[in-house]
Design an enzyme around this catalytic site. Structure first.
Site: not given
Length: 544
Positions: A210, A216, A272-273, A358, A389, A509
């Site tokens: 954004k 990152e 964002g999510r 979040e 399993h 961050k």
């Protein structure tokens, strides 16, 4: 904010639920089913082609009645209306919460600061469609004149988890002539492996950030630019032919070398999510085409309208949200398992981890008070039957109570012999085994040696939901994602927290920005962290 609300635990219905919990906490699902032979038929909800069997939950009619009363005491209906209306319910950032506008119909009116945002949404969708048509048809050509054959989405968090989940979920509907890769981790291995077999002349990068400043993402984007230019002879002009951006920062995008005509906007009223159906979903549209993307949006919209309009007692997200809250706040449940019996949904649990934790991993109420009750549990899971399993042992016989959501589909994309019948048999059997277990008497009747009997007893009384739909397609995927988005909203509304900020991701961050400079500095800096952090920085520098 100074508007104080009663604590959740002080509301009358909550107090009634506390008393009721003491009466029902030891009741076994075997007894609930024995007392009501029609329970498995009655405690179901069929909404928009999604059939929910919630009969294997440790709830009675009285439980459900009190939970719906609590929802009304917490003003859930008015909170739902406020979100859809565009009120600034994200109070810490003073923002509207309108991911639902991303899948609205073109003739809708949704106001933010007096302006209708719907035309903006559909303008971006049209722009995305134009780009996708050009790339998928081969009209878009790279720097050397070759068509694009590989798409690399670079983002992190909501700019990665949603797109990669949707791509995997809808892969069977995707254009198999195109290769899709997703890069999110700052670990250089992620980028190196994503591009190792790609041809720069045929590769398009989507940079999703954004602000276009996310450490990152921008670091990976610069590495992508270096990789591209190294492969195409170093011409800076190549960037504009091989990069597009999903961002709001035109200046940064232009400085990077991306043509702002190929910048796709999204808005601060979309977290964002919650953004995978915005321009963040550009890679999804490229994979399944504009028609497939629109079908997914239609699925989202159908569930939105159901959530907005259905009475609480017939409302799928409300019911599932209340039941999960019942386990968290009364049974002290700390984790919930999401178990899709569909290989294409292998990334769905990871996507839900961000959406749920979040959003609702908070300790502070909307009015600034510390909560005196649990909020978000840990969400996790893997597809069946693989999980059977590995970790199902813990769910069946461990000491923790772990409610489960089983997701299953009647039809499979690949009808290979008996595979799908066996898959669905396992999904149904697991919910039965969790609920009813196997008693000591039943184990003994099998002729099991006395010493082995305790090890082979299954206590049961482990709750689950089963969600059954006809098939996993774009429409159904949209419905499922919106369902869990609104479950999160219901939980947050009852817990009186802001489900739409994420201040918890900020501190680490900020500190990382400082520490990276200290790790890279050629000088032996005077470090001012705690002794542990200082020692780790020094050790890394020594070994480096």
């Amino acid at each position: 904010m100074n508007n104080r609300h009663p604590s959740l635990t002080q509301r009358p219905a909550f107090k009634q639920l506390q008393t009721h919990f003491q009466n029902i906490r030891s009741t076994h699902l075997r007894d609930l089913f024995a007392a009501d032979p029609k329970r498995g038929d009655r405690l179901t909800l069929d909404v928009l082609g999604i059939y929910l069997d919630y009969s294997k939950n440790r709830v009675s009619d009285e439980t459900l009645k009190l939970l719906f009363e609590l929802a009304r005491e917490c003003d859930l209906p008015s909170k739902i209306a406020a979100m859809f209306r565009g009120d600034r319910i994200n109070i810490t950032e003073d923002r509207s919460v309108l991911h639902t506008a991303l899948r609205s119909k073109p003739d809708a009116t949704i106001l933010v600061d007096g302006g209708n945002v719907v035309p903006e949404v559909h303008a971006v969708l049209a722009k995305m469609t134009n780009l996708c048509d050009r790339i998928r048809s081969g009209q878009w050509r790279g720097h050397t004149g070759q068509p694009i054959r590989s798409i690399v989405n670079i983002g992190i968090g909501g700019s990665d988890l949603g797109p990669v989940m949707a791509y995997e979920a809808l892969k069977v509907y995707s254009d198999r002539e195109l290769t899709f890769r997703f890069v999110s981790n700052i670990d250089g291995s992620d980028f190196a492996e994503a591009v190792r077999d790609l041809n720069p002349a045929e590769t398009l990068f989507i940079i999703s950030s954004k602000t276009f400043t996310t450490l990152e993402t921008i670091t990976n984007a610069q590495t992508a630019s270096d990789w591209l230019l190294a492969g195409l002879g170093g011409s800076k002009e190549a960037v504009a032919k091989h990069f597009v951006a999903v961002s709001t920062n035109a200046v940064r995008v232009s400085e990077f070398g991306i043509d702002t005509a190929n910048m796709f906007e999204f808005w601060d009223w979309v977290g964002g999510r919650y953004s995978m159906d915005s321009a963040i979903g550009l890679s999804t549209m490229l994979a399944v085409g504009p028609t497939g993307f629109q079908q997914m949006l239609d699925g989202f919209h159908q569930m939105d309208e159901h959530f907005r309009l259905a009475p609480l007692e017939e409302n799928l997200p409300v019911l599932m949200g209340l039941i999960s809250m019942w386990y968290v706040n009364f049974f002290d449940v700390q984790t919930i398992a999401i178990l899709p019996y569909e290989q294409y949904l292998k990334r769905f649990p990871a996507y839900l981890q961000q959406l749920t934790m979040e959003s609702n991993g908070k300790t502070t109420t909307l009015d600034g008070q510390k909560v005196d009750y649990r909020t978000s549990p840990v969400y996790w899971g893997e597809p069946g039957t693989n999980g059977q399993h590995s970790f199902y042992q813990l769910i069946h016989q461990g000491t923790a109570l772990i409610p489960c959501d089983f997701l299953a589909f009647v039809e499979t994309a690949h009808p290979l012999g008996r595979h799908h019948d066996i898959l669905l048999a396992n999904a149904i059997a697991q919910s039965e085994a969790l609920a009813f277990g196997k008693s000591e008497t039943e184990v003994q009747s099998d002729g099991t040696a006395a010493w082995l009997v305790p090890h082979r007893v299954f206590d049961g009384n482990r709750p689950s939901n089963t969600l059954l739909a006809q098939r996993l397609d774009a429409v159904t995927l949209g419905k499922l994602i919106a369902l869990y988005e609104h479950i999160v909203f219901v939980q947050g509304a009852l817990w009186n927290i802001d489900s739409f900020d994420q201040w918890g991701v900020e501190l680490g961050k900020v500190l990382a920005q400082k520490i990276v400079g200290e790790l890279e500095s050629p000088d032996d800096l005077a470090l001012k962290h705690d002794s542990s952090t200082n020692a780790l920085i020094r050790r890394y520098r020594q070994l480096k």
